[in-house]
Design a protein around this motif. Structure first.
Motif, mmCIF file in Angstrom:
data_model
loop_
_atom_site.group_PDB
_atom_site.id
_atom_site.type_symbol
_atom_site.label_atom_id
_atom_site.label_comp_id
_atom_site.label_asym_id
_atom_site.label_seq_id
_atom_site.Cartn_x
_atom_site.Cartn_y
_atom_site.Cartn_z
ATOM 1 N N ASP A 128 -15.437 7.480 5.243
ATOM 2 C CA ASP A 128 -16.588 8.472 5.662
ATOM 3 C C ASP A 128 -15.837 9.998 5.506
ATOM 4 O OD1 ASP A 128 -17.944 6.753 6.746
ATOM 5 O OD2 ASP A 128 -17.538 6.813 9.132
ATOM 6 N N LEU A 129 -14.748 10.149 5.535
ATOM 7 C CA LEU A 129 -13.998 11.555 5.160
ATOM 8 C C LEU A 129 -13.929 11.591 3.545
ATOM 9 C CD1 LEU A 129 -11.448 11.495 7.957
ATOM 10 C CD2 LEU A 129 -13.736 12.868 7.821
ATOM 11 N N ARG A 130 -14.372 10.703 2.888
ATOM 12 C CA ARG A 130 -14.391 11.232 1.446
ATOM 13 C C ARG A 130 -13.133 10.833 0.822
ATOM 14 N NH1 ARG A 130 -18.990 15.679 -0.208
ATOM 15 N NH2 ARG A 130 -20.665 14.842 1.356
ATOM 16 N N ILE A 131 -12.263 9.851 1.375
ATOM 17 C CA ILE A 131 -10.976 9.458 0.948
ATOM 18 C C ILE A 131 -11.276 7.939 0.285
ATOM 19 C CG2 ILE A 131 -8.691 9.094 1.063
ATOM 20 C CD1 ILE A 131 -9.622 12.020 2.114
ATOM 21 N N PRO A 132 -11.073 7.979 -1.015
ATOM 22 C CA PRO A 132 -11.432 6.604 -1.673
ATOM 23 C C PRO A 132 -10.502 5.581 -1.236
ATOM 24 C CG PRO A 132 -10.660 8.032 -3.172
ATOM 25 C CD PRO A 132 -10.689 9.048 -2.144
ATOM 26 N N ARG A 133 -10.682 4.285 -1.127
ATOM 27 C CA ARG A 133 -9.713 3.298 -0.796
ATOM 28 C C ARG A 133 -8.659 3.080 -1.805
ATOM 29 N NH1 ARG A 133 -12.686 -1.966 0.494
ATOM 30 N NH2 ARG A 133 -14.166 -0.555 1.477
ATOM 31 N N SER A 134 -8.807 3.529 -2.912
ATOM 32 C CA SER A 134 -7.524 3.581 -3.999
ATOM 33 C C SER A 134 -6.587 4.508 -3.484
ATOM 34 C CB SER A 134 -8.312 4.021 -5.161
ATOM 35 O OG SER A 134 -8.743 5.335 -5.263
ATOM 36 N N ARG A 135 -6.749 5.487 -2.707
ATOM 37 C CA ARG A 135 -5.571 6.375 -2.241
ATOM 38 C C ARG A 135 -5.320 5.915 -0.857
ATOM 39 N NH1 ARG A 135 -6.283 12.220 -2.374
ATOM 40 N NH2 ARG A 135 -4.167 12.142 -2.162
ATOM 41 N N ILE A 136 -5.676 4.715 -0.196
ATOM 42 C CA ILE A 136 -5.337 4.406 1.225
ATOM 43 C C ILE A 136 -4.336 3.049 1.039
ATOM 44 C CG2 ILE A 136 -6.126 3.483 3.316
ATOM 45 C CD1 ILE A 136 -9.114 4.850 2.431
ATOM 46 N N LEU A 137 -3.076 3.407 1.768
ATOM 47 C CA LEU A 137 -2.502 1.908 2.068
ATOM 48 C C LEU A 137 -2.498 1.917 3.635
ATOM 49 C CD1 LEU A 137 0.481 2.365 -0.108
ATOM 50 C CD2 LEU A 137 -1.243 0.835 -0.243
ATOM 51 N N ILE A 138 -2.904 0.430 4.100
ATOM 52 C CA ILE A 138 -2.947 0.238 5.607
ATOM 53 C C ILE A 138 -1.773 -0.254 5.790
ATOM 54 C CG2 ILE A 138 -4.154 -1.289 7.388
ATOM 55 C CD1 ILE A 138 -5.668 1.178 6.202
ATOM 56 N N LYS A 139 -1.027 0.365 6.751
ATOM 57 C CA LYS A 139 0.261 -0.063 7.111
ATOM 58 C C LYS A 139 0.241 -1.267 8.098
ATOM 59 C CE LYS A 139 3.611 2.985 7.073
ATOM 60 N NZ LYS A 139 4.565 3.997 7.808
ATOM 61 N N ILE A 140 0.848 -2.303 7.943
ATOM 62 C CA ILE A 140 0.774 -3.492 8.905
ATOM 63 C C ILE A 140 2.260 -3.862 9.119
ATOM 64 C CG2 ILE A 140 -0.055 -5.809 8.848
ATOM 65 C CD1 ILE A 140 -2.479 -4.911 6.781
ATOM 66 N N PRO A 141 2.645 -4.434 10.385
ATOM 67 C CA PRO A 141 3.864 -5.090 10.620
ATOM 68 C C PRO A 141 4.139 -6.274 9.756
ATOM 69 C CG PRO A 141 3.019 -4.380 12.427
ATOM 70 C CD PRO A 141 1.872 -4.050 11.480
ATOM 71 N N ALA A 142 5.056 -6.567 8.997
ATOM 72 C CA ALA A 142 5.313 -7.653 8.283
ATOM 73 C C ALA A 142 5.778 -8.957 9.245
ATOM 74 C CB ALA A 142 6.648 -7.463 7.294
ATOM 75 N N THR A 143 5.049 -9.146 10.174
ATOM 76 C CA THR A 143 5.064 -10.638 10.643
ATOM 77 C C THR A 143 4.279 -11.679 10.177
ATOM 78 O OG1 THR A 143 2.846 -10.098 12.054
ATOM 79 C CG2 THR A 143 4.874 -9.344 13.010
#
Length: 353
Positions: A128-143
């Motif tokens: 929505d803020l015009r940041i393409p998902r190619s520039r995003i990493l969703i940080k997730i705990p490594a459980t």
């Protein structure tokens, strides 16, 4: 010509530099050396506790009130908190050219479905803020549940993938599982690995025997032996400039693809000259025949039980992951309470108008 700083030398070795702060005004100072950035709720809390970042909280609350005008305070606060996290990420994405990591709530680290929903929500808000998902990493705990959720996000049956950065990595078992799941990035925590080994294995007398550095080298050897080229290593949680310099001497061949560093360590590297002589990396011996398959492979139907067995045997992640989640969860709750107060205050003001 003056000698390059350790920060420049690290970059020239092929290791990419990521900032590790939500205080985006500070990142500007190091812009020339940075490619990527990482954030988490604890870092966002530290930022918005300062007056110069107060506006971004107000903007997130106003967004939530506009998007959900008839919602409960709880629903409005949840959206405002998500918007706050992504607004910080969006601000930083305007400074660095690469990917920005935005965290899911650490309190859902063991909830497979909640992690997937949160990852999709954060990406939608960033888009929505015009940041393409190619520039995003969703940080997730490594459980184990976190790695499963990351696999589902990275390899959806329909639609575009969402790329992930697995945090709170402390051992080879987690690193191997993440690569088998096909995640984009893992973040081993150098300092906390050393903390555990100082207590459980004895303190290392030489930097070359630093347990956090040895873990990164072991992961690099494991990935090379298995041909895991998709998953990148982002070393995190450094405590001292000397740790970064020691790891950097081996370059990407024997070290991480990226390091993520807070401003004080970026500044420390900038004021040091060079990394010293480059060191040749000798890969650790890896027995491919005995490698378990937590995700993919002939025995992966027992992946969850194999993972649980090996985590208990390795011990470190079994201790350090819950410890890290507890700390991050406390900060996430404080941040949520702050946002909720602002939502309530805005409702009171609106009622007076």
């Amino acid at each position: 010509m003056s000698a390059p700083s350790a920060l420049q030398a690290l970059r020239e070795s092929g290791i990419r530099i990521s900032s590790d702060t939500a205080e985006y005004h500070q990142i500007l100072e190091f812009k020339a050396d940075l490619t990527d950035a990482t954030t988490n709720p604890s870092l966002v809390l530290a930022a918005v506790s300062k007056p110069e970042y107060a506006d971004i909280v107000r903007d997130a609350v106003n967004f939530a009130r506009g998007r959900l005008p008839s919602a409960s305070v709880r629903e409005m606060s949840a959206l405002a908190m998500d918007r706050l996290l992504v607004q910080v990420g969006a601000q930083i994405s305007g400074i660095v050219p690469g990917r920005v990591s935005v965290s899911v709530d650490p309190r859902i680290a063991h909830d497979y479905h909640a992690i997937i929903r949160k990852g999709e929500t954060l990406v939608a808000l960033l888009e929505d803020l015009r940041i393409p998902r190619s520039r995003i990493l969703i940080k997730i705990p490594a459980t184990y549940e976190g790695i499963r959720a990351a696999q589902a996000l990275e390899h959806p049956s329909t639609g575009e993938p969402i790329h992930t950065n697995m945090t709170l990595v402390f051992g080879r078992v987690q690193a191997l599982a993440c690569a088998q799941a096909g995640v984009s990035v893992i973040s081993p925590f150098i300092g906390r690995v050393k903390d555990w080994w100082d207590v459980n294995g004895g303190a290392a007398s030489e930097l070359s025997q630093h347990p956090g550095i040895l873990l990164v080298q072991n992961i690099r050897s494991t990935y090379a032996a298995h041909g895991y080229t998709r998953t990148q290593i982002m070393a995190a949680g450094f405590r001292a400039v000397e740790e970064i310099i020691e790891l950097g001497k081996y370059g990407v061949a024997g070290g991480p693809d990226l390091v993520t560093l807070p401003p004080n360590l970026l500044d420390g590297l900038r004021t040091r000259t060079s990394l010293g002589p480059a060191l040749k990396f000798t890969p650790h011996p890896i027995n491919l025949a005995t490698a378990p398959h937590y995700f993919g492979g002939p025995d992966s139907t027992n992946g969850a039980s194999l993972y649980a067995r090996d985590i208990l045997e390795e011990r470190i992640a079994d201790t350090k992951v819950p410890e890290g989640l507890a700390k991050f969860s406390v900060d996430a709750q404080i941040l949520e309470d702050l946002v909720k107060r602002k939502v309530l205050e805005s409702a009171e003001v609106s009622a007076m108008l």
